[in-house]
Design an enzyme around this catalytic site. Structure first.
Site, PDB file in Angstrom:
ATOM      1  N   LYS A   1      21.730  37.730  61.149  1.00  0.00           N
ATOM      2  CA  LYS A   1      21.182  38.186  61.963  1.00  0.00           C
ATOM      3  C   LYS A   1      20.535  37.249  64.054  1.00  0.00           C
ATOM      4  O   LYS A   1      19.810  36.116  62.660  1.00  0.00           O
ATOM      5  CB  LYS A   1      20.465  40.114  62.115  1.00  0.00           C
ATOM      6  CG  LYS A   1      21.266  40.561  61.389  1.00  0.00           C
ATOM      7  CD  LYS A   1      20.182  41.142  60.894  1.00  0.00           C
ATOM      8  CE  LYS A   1      21.013  42.950  60.297  1.00  0.00           C
ATOM      9  NZ  LYS A   1      19.706  43.792  59.222  1.00  0.00           N
TER      10      LYS A   1
ATOM     11  N   HIS B   1      22.745  40.357  56.911  1.00  0.00           N
ATOM     12  CA  HIS B   1      23.665  41.655  57.214  1.00  0.00           C
ATOM     13  C   HIS B   1      24.533  41.246  55.695  1.00  0.00           C
ATOM     14  O   HIS B   1      25.458  40.574  55.693  1.00  0.00           O
ATOM     15  CB  HIS B   1      24.079  42.389  57.759  1.00  0.00           C
ATOM     16  CG  HIS B   1      25.110  43.228  57.853  1.00  0.00           C
ATOM     17  ND1 HIS B   1      25.046  44.263  57.351  1.00  0.00           N
ATOM     18  CD2 HIS B   1      26.939  42.899  57.424  1.00  0.00           C
ATOM     19  CE1 HIS B   1      26.177  44.916  57.329  1.00  0.00           C
ATOM     20  NE2 HIS B   1      27.119  44.927  56.851  1.00  0.00           N
TER      21      HIS B   1
ATOM     22  N   GLU C   1      33.967  46.029  58.951  1.00  0.00           N
ATOM     23  CA  GLU C   1      33.983  44.949  59.284  1.00  0.00           C
ATOM     24  C   GLU C   1      34.419  44.089  59.180  1.00  0.00           C
ATOM     25  O   GLU C   1      34.376  43.051  60.683  1.00  0.00           O
ATOM     26  CB  GLU C   1      32.388  45.108  58.336  1.00  0.00           C
ATOM     27  CG  GLU C   1      31.638  45.674  58.510  1.00  0.00           C
ATOM     28  CD  GLU C   1      29.939  45.960  57.315  1.00  0.00           C
ATOM     29  OE1 GLU C   1      29.350  47.187  57.961  1.00  0.00           O
ATOM     30  OE2 GLU C   1      30.110  44.683  57.132  1.00  0.00           O
TER      31      GLU C   1
ATOM     32  N   ASN D   1      15.174  41.702  59.560  1.00  0.00           N
ATOM     33  CA  ASN D   1      15.316  41.655  58.130  1.00  0.00           C
ATOM     34  C   ASN D   1      16.265  40.441  57.652  1.00  0.00           C
ATOM     35  O   ASN D   1      16.716  39.925  56.232  1.00  0.00           O
ATOM     36  CB  ASN D   1      15.884  42.663  56.637  1.00  0.00           C
ATOM     37  CG  ASN D   1      17.014  43.788  57.302  1.00  0.00           C
ATOM     38  OD1 ASN D   1      17.832  43.237  58.123  1.00  0.00           O
ATOM     39  ND2 ASN D   1      16.838  44.025  56.482  1.00  0.00           N
TER      40      ASN D   1
ATOM     41  N   TYR E   1      27.575  49.066  63.441  1.00  0.00           N
ATOM     42  CA  TYR E   1      26.326  50.551  62.342  1.00  0.00           C
ATOM     43  C   TYR E   1      26.578  52.142  63.009  1.00  0.00           C
ATOM     44  O   TYR E   1      25.605  52.467  62.362  1.00  0.00           O
ATOM     45  CB  TYR E   1      24.508  50.131  62.891  1.00  0.00           C
ATOM     46  CG  TYR E   1      24.727  48.457  62.399  1.00  0.00           C
ATOM     47  CD1 TYR E   1      24.415  49.098  60.929  1.00  0.00           C
ATOM     48  CD2 TYR E   1      23.338  47.475  63.236  1.00  0.00           C
ATOM     49  CE1 TYR E   1      23.444  47.425  60.119  1.00  0.00           C
ATOM     50  CE2 TYR E   1      22.685  46.494  62.418  1.00  0.00           C
ATOM     51  CZ  TYR E   1      23.369  46.238  60.892  1.00  0.00           C
ATOM     52  OH  TYR E   1      22.343  45.461  60.169  1.00  0.00           O
TER      53      TYR E   1
HETATM   54  P1  GTP Z   1      22.393  45.979  57.041  1.00  0.00           P
HETATM   55  O1  GTP Z   1      23.466  44.710  55.588  1.00  0.00           O
HETATM   56  O2  GTP Z   1      21.562  45.084  57.484  1.00  0.00           O
HETATM   57  O3  GTP Z   1      23.540  46.835  57.051  1.00  0.00           O
HETATM   58  O4  GTP Z   1      21.141  45.933  55.801  1.00  0.00           O
HETATM   59  P2  GTP Z   1      21.114  47.461  54.784  1.00  0.00           P
HETATM   60  O5  GTP Z   1      22.592  47.487  54.325  1.00  0.00           O
HETATM   61  O6  GTP Z   1      19.908  46.865  53.163  1.00  0.00           O
HETATM   62  O7  GTP Z   1      20.498  48.564  55.034  1.00  0.00           O
HETATM   63  P3  GTP Z   1      21.044  49.587  56.227  1.00  0.00           P
HETATM   64  O8  GTP Z   1      22.648  49.580  56.379  1.00  0.00           O
HETATM   65  O9  GTP Z   1      20.428  51.753  54.782  1.00  0.00           O
HETATM   66  O10 GTP Z   1      20.356  49.650  57.200  1.00  0.00           O
HETATM   67  C1  GTP Z   1      20.892  48.911  58.263  1.00  0.00           C
HETATM   68  C2  GTP Z   1      19.176  47.984  58.555  1.00  0.00           C
HETATM   69  O11 GTP Z   1      18.842  48.564  60.250  1.00  0.00           O
HETATM   70  C3  GTP Z   1      18.628  47.237  57.376  1.00  0.00           C
HETATM   71  O12 GTP Z   1      18.963  45.983  58.025  1.00  0.00           O
HETATM   72  C4  GTP Z   1      17.350  47.745  58.492  1.00  0.00           C
HETATM   73  O13 GTP Z   1      17.475  45.997  59.940  1.00  0.00           O
HETATM   74  C5  GTP Z   1      17.566  48.741  59.557  1.00  0.00           C
HETATM   75  N1  GTP Z   1      16.912  49.939  58.839  1.00  0.00           N
HETATM   76  C6  GTP Z   1      16.696  50.947  57.642  1.00  0.00           C
HETATM   77  N2  GTP Z   1      16.049  51.381  57.186  1.00  0.00           N
HETATM   78  C7  GTP Z   1      15.234  51.413  58.519  1.00  0.00           C
HETATM   79  C8  GTP Z   1      13.877  51.792  58.701  1.00  0.00           C
HETATM   80  O14 GTP Z   1      13.165  52.795  57.887  1.00  0.00           O
HETATM   81  N3  GTP Z   1      13.313  51.429  59.757  1.00  0.00           N
HETATM   82  C9  GTP Z   1      13.935  50.746  60.439  1.00  0.00           C
HETATM   83  N4  GTP Z   1      13.074  50.440  61.136  1.00  0.00           N
HETATM   84  N5  GTP Z   1      14.675  49.929  60.374  1.00  0.00           N
HETATM   85  C10 GTP Z   1      15.632  49.916  59.379  1.00  0.00           C
HETATM   86 MG    MG Z   2      23.755  47.908  55.398  1.00  0.00          MG
END
Ligand code: GTP
Ligand code: MG
Length: 149
Positions: free
Chosen positions: A9, A115, A126, A112, A49
């Site tokens: 990212k 992805h 994707e 973070n 997303y």
């Molecule tokens: P990705 O690999 O980026 O998809 O992350 P993930 O699979 O570990 O998590 P998810 O798909 O549920 O969420 C996608 C992204 O949204 C995360 O990587 C975070 O950066 C963001 N995100 C998820 N949950 C939260 C939250 O509660 N608050 C905030 N601010 N960001 C969130």
């Molecule tokens: Mg995810």
């Protein structure tokens, strides 16, 4: 062989973590089959997303993903979807184990750095969203025989 979509990212790129992240997947034995540097549009980030569009952080998340260059990659190898997620660590970096990418390099959930696709269907979708079929390479490496029985 299994393939997954991995993206560094904008925060990972800005913080100079491209080589570090690629090295971890490489050293594990996974094979890079596609890579490019892209600056996603807001619209494209929303597509990526799409499953999170009802979440309160969706706008911030897609603003962030479209805020700068992203390294888009496809990695191939046995178990790469699930194990790649293990290498990445939990979504919230402070809940990620040390030794994982997020555990070692990040603090905030919204910053973070990386992805990874969360399952075979997502990986397929994707990869198709980020890459044209001709951008995905199939090739042999001499090390293949040292990695697999
Ligand atoms: P990705 O690999 O980026 O998809 O992350 P993930 O699979 O570990 O998590 P998810 O798909 O549920 O969420 C996608 C992204 O949204 C995360 O990587 C975070 O950066 C963001 N995100 C998820 N949950 C939260 C939250 O509660 N608050 C905030 N601010 N960001 C969130
Ligand atoms: Mg995810």
């Amino acid at each position: 062989l299994e393939r997954t979509f991995i993206a560094i990212k904008p925060d990972g790129v800005q913080r100079g973590l491209i080589a570090e992240i690629i090295a971890r997947f490489e050293r594990k034995g996974y094979k890079l089959v596609a890579i490019k540097l892209v600056h996603p549009t807001k619209d494209f980030a929303e597509k990526h997303y799409d499953d999170l569009k009802a979440r309160p952080f969706f706008n911030g998340l897609t603003d962030f993903l479209s805020s700068g260059p992203v390294v888009a990659m496809v990695w191939e190898g046995q178990g790469v979807i699930k194990y790649g997620r293990k290498m990445i660590g939990a979504t919230a970096p402070l809940a990620s184990e040390p030794g994982t990418i997020r555990g070692d390099f990040a603090i905030a959930v919204g910053r973070n750095i990386i992805h990874g696709s969360d399952g075979p269907e997502t990986a397929k979708d994707e990869i198709a969203l980020w890459f044209k079929p001709e951008e995905l390479l199939t090739y042999k490496k001499e090390t293949d025989k040292w990695l697999y029985e």
